[in-house]
Design a protein around this motif. Structure first.
Motif, PDB file in Angstrom:
ATOM      1  N   ASN A 305      33.100  40.574  22.827  1.00 35.08           N
ATOM      2  CA  ASN A 305      33.591  39.572  22.202  1.00 35.08           C
ATOM      3  C   ASN A 305      34.165  38.214  23.070  1.00 35.08           C
ATOM      4  OD1 ASN A 305      34.095  41.038  20.089  1.00 35.08           O
ATOM      5  ND2 ASN A 305      35.680  42.298  20.713  1.00 35.08           N
ATOM      6  N   LEU A 306      34.258  38.059  24.102  1.00 34.76           N
ATOM      7  CA  LEU A 306      34.202  36.659  25.353  1.00 34.76           C
ATOM      8  C   LEU A 306      33.433  35.865  26.046  1.00 34.76           C
ATOM      9  CD1 LEU A 306      37.892  37.323  25.044  1.00 34.76           C
ATOM     10  CD2 LEU A 306      37.411  36.435  23.440  1.00 34.76           C
ATOM     11  N   ARG A 307      31.743  36.828  25.910  1.00 36.54           N
ATOM     12  CA  ARG A 307      31.321  36.508  26.905  1.00 36.54           C
ATOM     13  C   ARG A 307      30.870  35.209  27.059  1.00 36.54           C
ATOM     14  NH1 ARG A 307      29.362  39.170  22.618  1.00 36.54           N
ATOM     15  NH2 ARG A 307      27.509  38.471  21.244  1.00 36.54           N
ATOM     16  N   ASP A 308      31.160  34.265  25.702  1.00 38.52           N
ATOM     17  CA  ASP A 308      30.635  32.827  26.299  1.00 38.52           C
ATOM     18  C   ASP A 308      32.315  31.782  26.793  1.00 38.52           C
ATOM     19  OD1 ASP A 308      32.550  33.784  23.489  1.00 38.52           O
ATOM     20  OD2 ASP A 308      32.991  31.863  23.210  1.00 38.52           O
ATOM     21  N   LEU A 309      33.301  33.233  27.075  1.00 34.67           N
ATOM     22  CA  LEU A 309      34.408  32.680  27.446  1.00 34.67           C
ATOM     23  C   LEU A 309      34.367  32.551  29.167  1.00 34.67           C
ATOM     24  CD1 LEU A 309      37.028  32.328  24.888  1.00 34.67           C
ATOM     25  CD2 LEU A 309      35.446  30.729  25.535  1.00 34.67           C
ATOM     26  N   LEU A 310      33.544  32.167  30.541  1.00 32.49           N
ATOM     27  CA  LEU A 310      33.233  32.085  31.854  1.00 32.49           C
ATOM     28  C   LEU A 310      34.826  32.035  32.344  1.00 32.49           C
ATOM     29  CD1 LEU A 310      30.051  30.743  32.681  1.00 32.49           C
ATOM     30  CD2 LEU A 310      30.375  32.640  31.482  1.00 32.49           C
ATOM     31  N   GLN A 311      36.045  31.460  31.739  1.00 30.58           N
ATOM     32  CA  GLN A 311      37.093  31.467  32.564  1.00 30.58           C
ATOM     33  C   GLN A 311      37.918  33.030  32.167  1.00 30.58           C
ATOM     34  OE1 GLN A 311      36.180  30.207  29.854  1.00 30.58           O
ATOM     35  NE2 GLN A 311      36.867  28.159  28.868  1.00 30.58           N
ATOM     36  N   VAL A 312      37.416  33.302  31.462  1.00 30.13           N
ATOM     37  CA  VAL A 312      38.230  34.837  31.572  1.00 30.13           C
ATOM     38  C   VAL A 312      37.624  35.999  32.687  1.00 30.13           C
ATOM     39  CG1 VAL A 312      38.639  36.867  30.179  1.00 30.13           C
ATOM     40  CG2 VAL A 312      37.988  34.473  28.630  1.00 30.13           C
ATOM     41  N   ASP A 313      39.033  36.285  32.859  1.00 29.59           N
ATOM     42  CA  ASP A 313      38.864  37.493  34.424  1.00 29.59           C
ATOM     43  C   ASP A 313      39.241  38.661  32.897  1.00 29.59           C
ATOM     44  OD1 ASP A 313      38.450  39.658  36.294  1.00 29.59           O
ATOM     45  OD2 ASP A 313      40.229  38.343  37.509  1.00 29.59           O
ATOM     46  N   PHE A 314      38.746  39.532  33.260  1.00 32.36           N
ATOM     47  CA  PHE A 314      39.414  40.961  33.001  1.00 32.36           C
ATOM     48  C   PHE A 314      39.375  42.599  34.152  1.00 32.36           C
ATOM     49  CE2 PHE A 314      36.201  38.714  30.642  1.00 32.36           C
ATOM     50  CZ  PHE A 314      36.100  38.906  29.148  1.00 32.36           C
ATOM     51  N   ARG A 315      40.428  42.516  33.998  1.00 28.75           N
ATOM     52  CA  ARG A 315      41.024  44.221  34.888  1.00 28.75           C
ATOM     53  C   ARG A 315      41.332  45.019  34.237  1.00 28.75           C
ATOM     54  NH1 ARG A 315      42.762  41.024  39.243  1.00 28.75           N
ATOM     55  NH2 ARG A 315      41.777  38.959  39.576  1.00 28.75           N
ATOM     56  N   VAL A 316      40.855  46.201  34.115  1.00 27.40           N
ATOM     57  CA  VAL A 316      41.363  47.321  33.824  1.00 27.40           C
ATOM     58  C   VAL A 316      42.524  47.633  34.414  1.00 27.40           C
ATOM     59  CG1 VAL A 316      40.155  50.062  32.580  1.00 27.40           C
ATOM     60  CG2 VAL A 316      38.806  47.652  32.904  1.00 27.40           C
ATOM     61  N   GLY A 317      43.683  48.105  33.891  1.00 28.79           N
ATOM     62  CA  GLY A 317      44.616  49.432  34.243  1.00 28.79           C
ATOM     63  C   GLY A 317      45.853  49.464  33.928  1.00 28.79           C
ATOM     64  N   MET A 318      46.830  49.781  34.040  1.00 29.16           N
ATOM     65  CA  MET A 318      48.401  49.961  33.309  1.00 29.16           C
ATOM     66  C   MET A 318      48.491  48.390  34.382  1.00 29.16           C
ATOM     67  SD  MET A 318      48.252  53.230  32.142  1.00 29.16           S
ATOM     68  CE  MET A 318      49.894  53.031  31.757  1.00 29.16           C
ATOM     69  N   VAL A 319      49.392  47.558  33.285  1.00 30.78           N
ATOM     70  CA  VAL A 319      50.046  46.588  33.879  1.00 30.78           C
ATOM     71  C   VAL A 319      50.516  46.777  34.768  1.00 30.78           C
ATOM     72  CG1 VAL A 319      51.766  44.842  32.993  1.00 30.78           C
ATOM     73  CG2 VAL A 319      49.723  45.351  31.467  1.00 30.78           C
ATOM     74  N   GLU A 320      51.690  47.121  34.488  1.00 33.91           N
ATOM     75  CA  GLU A 320      52.357  46.952  35.975  1.00 33.91           C
ATOM     76  C   GLU A 320      52.357  47.690  37.329  1.00 33.91           C
ATOM     77  OE1 GLU A 320      53.387  51.149  33.884  1.00 33.91           O
ATOM     78  OE2 GLU A 320      52.525  49.065  33.102  1.00 33.91           O
ATOM     79  N   ASP A 321      51.180  48.364  37.192  1.00 36.34           N
ATOM     80  CA  ASP A 321      49.286  48.400  38.342  1.00 36.34           C
ATOM     81  C   ASP A 321      49.151  47.480  38.693  1.00 36.34           C
ATOM     82  OD1 ASP A 321      51.261  50.888  38.366  1.00 36.34           O
ATOM     83  OD2 ASP A 321      49.535  51.620  37.697  1.00 36.34           O
ATOM     84  N   VAL A 322      48.935  46.358  38.008  1.00 36.73           N
ATOM     85  CA  VAL A 322      47.741  45.021  38.277  1.00 36.73           C
ATOM     86  C   VAL A 322      48.929  43.935  38.176  1.00 36.73           C
ATOM     87  CG1 VAL A 322      45.816  43.809  36.798  1.00 36.73           C
ATOM     88  CG2 VAL A 322      46.064  46.529  36.820  1.00 36.73           C
ATOM     89  N   VAL A 323      49.781  43.919  37.950  1.00 36.31           N
ATOM     90  CA  VAL A 323      50.032  42.043  37.734  1.00 36.31           C
ATOM     91  C   VAL A 323      50.307  41.809  39.056  1.00 36.31           C
ATOM     92  CG1 VAL A 323      51.262  42.278  35.554  1.00 36.31           C
ATOM     93  CG2 VAL A 323      52.455  43.302  37.614  1.00 36.31           C
ATOM     94  N   ALA A 324      50.746  42.113  39.826  1.00 35.83           N
ATOM     95  CA  ALA A 324      51.052  42.502  41.701  1.00 35.83           C
ATOM     96  C   ALA A 324      49.855  41.847  42.266  1.00 35.83           C
ATOM     97  CB  ALA A 324      51.465  43.182  42.419  1.00 35.83           C
ATOM     98  N   GLY A 325      49.037  41.970  41.847  1.00 35.92           N
ATOM     99  CA  GLY A 325      47.961  41.496  42.512  1.00 35.92           C
ATOM    100  C   GLY A 325      46.990  40.188  41.665  1.00 35.92           C
ATOM    101  N   LEU A 326      47.803  39.537  40.392  1.00 37.42           N
ATOM    102  CA  LEU A 326      47.105  38.320  39.856  1.00 37.42           C
ATOM    103  C   LEU A 326      47.536  37.264  40.081  1.00 37.42           C
ATOM    104  CD1 LEU A 326      47.790  39.678  36.229  1.00 37.42           C
ATOM    105  CD2 LEU A 326      45.272  40.845  38.290  1.00 37.42           C
TER     106      LEU A 326
END
Length: 406
Positions: A305-326
């Motif tokens: 859906n957002l292939r035209d918006l190159l500034q978007v980075d996609f992460r698969v995972g539980m939010v509580e496990d991912v946010v620390a590295g953002l």
């Protein structure tokens, strides 16, 4: 010491008090609290006790209205008729209330939950979405009884109430399911998309008790329209149930977020990218948006859906496990499941000290708990918008703006 008598099946004449979270009102009888469905505040009703846990409360359904409230109306669905007693569909809570009355009741619930749980006194107004009270639901899940008839479950029960139609659901969608027989015990998902294509999937239970999904109708890929974009997603993946909700919520979230050009925004529990699209437009090509979502299929749809918006980075995972590295955000948008974000996620967000947090919630109690946690971490509730995104039911959608104090 003698056991307390079981009131199940007993009929009580009660004066109905205030609305409570969950689609019922509060009454009292012989010192016990009675949670009464199908009643309105101020009414005098005869209520039949449907469940008695043996403690200081019981649950009941109004079966006779002695004194009606001004907001009472005739339910548009025969399965909500008070004359059916316990044989009523459990999907709707407020079909006996006018539209304005429903919104007043929901506003009272949101305000009460904020006051009781978060300690915040705030006047709440619930806004109506376009489309009225009926035929707003584009997605539904039906159950199948032992005779192969599709319907909806009774309140707090596995019993299936067969249905020919559902007035709150898009007509072509529900009739596609109710017009035929199904395997007993199955559950059937149906969705009608922006192209009026109807997608039907049956979930059958095998002898081994596992479930198998089989597509019955439709391509399995739905197309939707919202926020000035066309969206493709799994037909039964997450999308707003109300056909007008996605567009409205995207506009409100973007307005509240006001992400700075060149800034960083998080879209937590980002689904197929509805809110990330607006954030990406705000930060522009020199900014960054990080979308976090636990469903791999939803992220795959978001990438498409957002292939035209190159500034978007996609992460698969539980939010509580991912946010620390953002990367540290200027703005955070989060749209957690019904249970809310919870302490771990709220504290992880606050540790990054974003200027604003936009919280989307479909449960007032969960919202109040999260708002209280944000307050503990130095964020104040700056704005709240509430929407009647689920007419005839007790559910209400809220979008809250939280700003860092000081």
């Amino acid at each position: 010491m003698t056991d307390k008598p079981d009131w199940t099946g007993r009929r009580l004449e009660v004066e109905v008090g205030p609305v409570a979270h969950g689609g019922h009102c509060v009454a009292r009888y012989e010192g016990r609290v009675v949670f009464v469905r199908h009643a309105l505040p101020g009414e005098v009703v005869v209520a039949e006790v449907t469940e008695d846990p043996g403690r200081g409360f019981c649950r009941a359904d109004a079966v006779e209205i002695r004194t009606a409230a001004p907001g009472r109306v005739e339910p548009p669905c025969p399965l909500a008729d008070i004359a059916r007693g316990r044989d009523r569909c459990g999907g709707c809570d407020w079909q006996h209330a006018s539209g304005p009355t429903q919104r007043e009741l929901k506003a009272a619930v949101v305000a009460e939950q904020l006051r009781r749980i978060a300690g915040i006194d705030r006047e709440v107004v619930v806004r109506e979405l376009p489309g009225g009270l009926l035929r707003w639901r584009g997605r539904a899940r039906l159950a199948v009884d032992r005779d192969g008839r599709a319907g909806f479950r009774a309140h707090r029960s596995h019993r299936v109430v067969p249905a020919a139609d559902c007035p709150i659901t898009v007509a072509d969608a529900v009739r596609e399911v109710t017009s035929r027989k199904w395997r007993p015990g199955a559950e059937v998902e149906v969705a009608a998309d922006a192209d009026a294509e109807v997608h039907v999937t049956a979930h059958d239970r095998s002898r081994g008790r596992s479930r198998t999904a089989r597509r019955v109708k439709g391509s399995g890929v739905a197309r939707e329209e919202a926020a000035g974009r066309s969206w493709q997603l799994a037909a039964h993946g997450f999308w707003q149930v109300h056909t007008a909700a996605a567009d409205t919520f995207a506009e409100v979230v973007s307005r509240m977020a006001a992400a700075p050009e060149g800034g960083v925004a998080w879209d937590l529990y980002g689904g197929v990218g509805l809110f990330a699209a607006g954030l990406a437009e705000q930060v522009g090509p020199t900014g960054a948006v990080v979308l976090v979502e636990s469903s791999r299929r939803a992220v795959e749809d978001a990438v498409t859906n957002l292939r035209d918006l190159l500034q978007v980075d996609f992460r698969v995972g539980m939010v509580e496990d991912v946010v620390a590295g953002l990367p540290a955000p200027d703005v955070v948008v989060l749209d957690p499941p019904r249970k809310g974000a919870g302490r771990d996620v709220v504290e992880a967000v606050c540790a990054q000290r974003p200027a604003r947090v936009v919280h989307v919630a479909c449960d007032p109690a969960a919202l109040a708990r999260d708002v209280g946690l944000f307050a503990e971490n130095g964020y104040r509730l700056a704005e709240l918008e509430a929407f009647d995104a689920f007419p005839m039911t007790h559910h209400v959608e809220c979008i809250a703006l939280l700003e860092r104090a000081g």
